[in-house]
Design an enzyme around this catalytic site. Structure first.
Site, short mmCIF file in Angstrom:
data_model
loop_
_atom_site.label_atom_id
_atom_site.label_comp_id
_atom_site.label_asym_id
_atom_site.label_seq_id
_atom_site.Cartn_x
_atom_site.Cartn_y
_atom_site.Cartn_z
N PRO A 16 90.44 17.05 20.65
CA PRO A 16 91.13 16.40 19.53
C PRO A 16 90.24 15.95 18.38
O PRO A 16 90.76 15.52 17.35
CB PRO A 16 91.81 15.19 20.19
N TYR A 18 88.38 20.24 7.67
CA TYR A 18 89.21 19.09 8.05
C TYR A 18 90.55 19.12 7.33
O TYR A 18 91.59 18.83 7.94
CB TYR A 18 88.46 17.78 7.76
N HIS A 30 95.51 10.54 2.70
CA HIS A 30 94.12 10.08 2.82
C HIS A 30 93.19 11.04 2.07
O HIS A 30 93.24 12.24 2.28
CB HIS A 30 93.72 9.97 4.30
#
Ligand code: FAD
Ligand code: DHB
Length: 390
Positions: free
Chosen positions: A293, A385, A72
């Site tokens: 999470p 990220y 991704h």
């Protein structure tokens, strides 16, 4: 029995370390409390940082991930009825993430361990750690009513948040830091095509929602729920209806729904235990730390621990050099606290806290508006990220 390293816990952390050490010629025994089927029945994380991907390749367990995993290049954040995109590759020097489930990672690691005839003892009950501050530590466990003993040089506690390893460190040595959040995530797995090509993290007045996936026919969704909710309270129909209300209209209209294959509620917590070493015992993964999470960091942090620990143990056994082993706790914790910060920030950015004042809500909106008006802010999010360097 005797081995060089006893690894308590046959989750992703323990299996990955066992596999890496074995390939370097270092002998391990893994002790797992549950059956293999039980471990493989748990549905958890789905997003892998490139550092994790590299480790899995070094462990020789990446063939299926390299074939079936989905790279991704970005993800979406839904807010105020619209979808904004974080361009990971563009903002983080071309770096991307791999969408491939923890369940699959664990299955691949078990298969790799089997192929090398790695020793994994399942249904090991009442594991206990002994003489940790001596040069002859040992581990005992029970199986089929018999108590067994393994003598070893080092013990790795990779037995998750509720394991025995962290609890074996005296309370005057261990410092614990904890934040508990006033909500949980209700997760649903369903055999439907994903809501979009990329993940959607949604901030909504009714609460957070996340659209994720495992493959083109398997979707994973989460919604924020009060801690008092129980899974039995949520029918599939109620789940889909609530999810749609939290998504932009066009996404909700296109959402494919279907029966849930799995449904569970997980509480959200930030937790760090310091130090991560006590004598011959080294903690790794969820045994030492938990993140909420939201930033997809839990499993990835376990992997960076294993990276540092593998460095330390292989230098010890192969080169007689303890420098990396002695700095394990410090190196691992430096990265852990940054991931804790990022996960806490992303949780605050996207969730509806029960006690939010009108000022808090405007500040949260301003945080999002700033994010999408600033390339620097997007680059910062993207850098975290995809995963900070090891
Ligand atoms: P674990 O996966 O917990 O493995 C520890 C193993 O040790 C287990 O197999 C356990 O059975 C075994 N064990 C425990 N006690 C003993 C004992 N006394 N003796 C022997 N064996 C023992 N992360 C994300 O990024 N995204 C998510 O959506 C997400 N969802 C999650 C949902 C839940 C319910 C949980 C608990 C975690 C979730 N996480 C998620 C976090 C992520 O799954 C963990 O960070 C990851 O599993 C850590 O791996 P680990 O090997 O350190 O611990
Ligand atoms: C998933 C879980 C997460 O916590 C996250 O941030 C992204 C994806 C998942 O289970 O797919």
């Amino acid at each position: 029995q005797t081995t060089q390293v006893v690894i308590v816990g046959g989750g992703p952390s323990g299996l990955l370390l066992s596999q890496l050490l074995h390939r370097a010629g270092i002998d391990t025994i893994v002790l797992e409390r549950q059956t293999r089927d039980y471990v493989l029945g748990r549905i958890r994380a789905g997003v892998l940082e490139h550092g994790f991907v590299d480790l899995l390749r070094r462990a020789g367990a990446s063939a299926r991930m390299d074939r079936d995993g989905m790279v991704h290049h970005g993800f979406h954040i839904a807010h105020q009825g619209r979808l904004d995109r974080i361009d990971l590759a563009g903002s983080a020097k071309g770096q991307t993430v791999m969408v491939y489930g923890q369940t699959e990672v664990t299955r691949d690691l078990y298969e790799a361990r089997d192929a090398m005839r790695g020793q994994i003892i399942h249904e090991a009950a009442n594991v206990a750690l002994h003489d940790l501050t001596t040069v002859r530590p040992y581990v005992t466990y029970e199986q089929q009513g018999e108590t067994r003993r393994i003598d070893t040089k080092f013990i790795v506690g990779a037995d998750g948040f509720h394991g025995v390893s962290r609890k074996s460190i005296p309370s005057d040595v261990l410092r614990e830091y904890e934040k508990v959040y006033p909500f949980g995530w209700l997760g649903v797995l369903s055999q439907t095509s994903p809501a979009a090509d990329e993940l959607i993290y949604a901030r909504h007045d009714r609460g957070f929602a996340l659209c994720s996936m495992r493959n083109p026919q398997l979707s994973r969704y989460y919604i924020q729920v009060p801690l008092t909710d129980r899974v039995e309270d949520w029918s599939d129909a109620a789940f889909w209806e609530e999810l749609k209300r939290r998504l932009p209209d066009d996404v909700a209209r296109g959402l494919q729904t279907g029966p849930s294959i799995e449904k569970s509620i997980a509480p959200l917590r930030s937790f760090v235990a310091e130090p991560m070493r006590y004598g011959a015992l080294f903690l790794a993964g969820d045994a030492a730390h938990i993140v909420p999470p939201t930033g997809a960091k839990g499993l990835n942090l376990a992997a960076s621990d294993i990276h540092y620990l593998y460095d330390g143990l292989s230098d010890h056994f192969l080169r007689g050099d303890d420098t990396a082993l002695d700095s394990y706790s410090e190196r691992a914790l430096a990265r852990i606290w940054k991931a804790e910060r990022f996960s806490w920030w992303m949780t605050n950015l996207l969730h509806r806290f029960p006690d939010m004042s009108p000022a808090d809500l405007r500040l949260q909106q301003a945080d999002l508006d700033y994010l999408f008006s600033s390339d620097a802010a997007q680059a910062s999010l993207a850098e975290n990220y995809v995963g900070l360097p090891y």
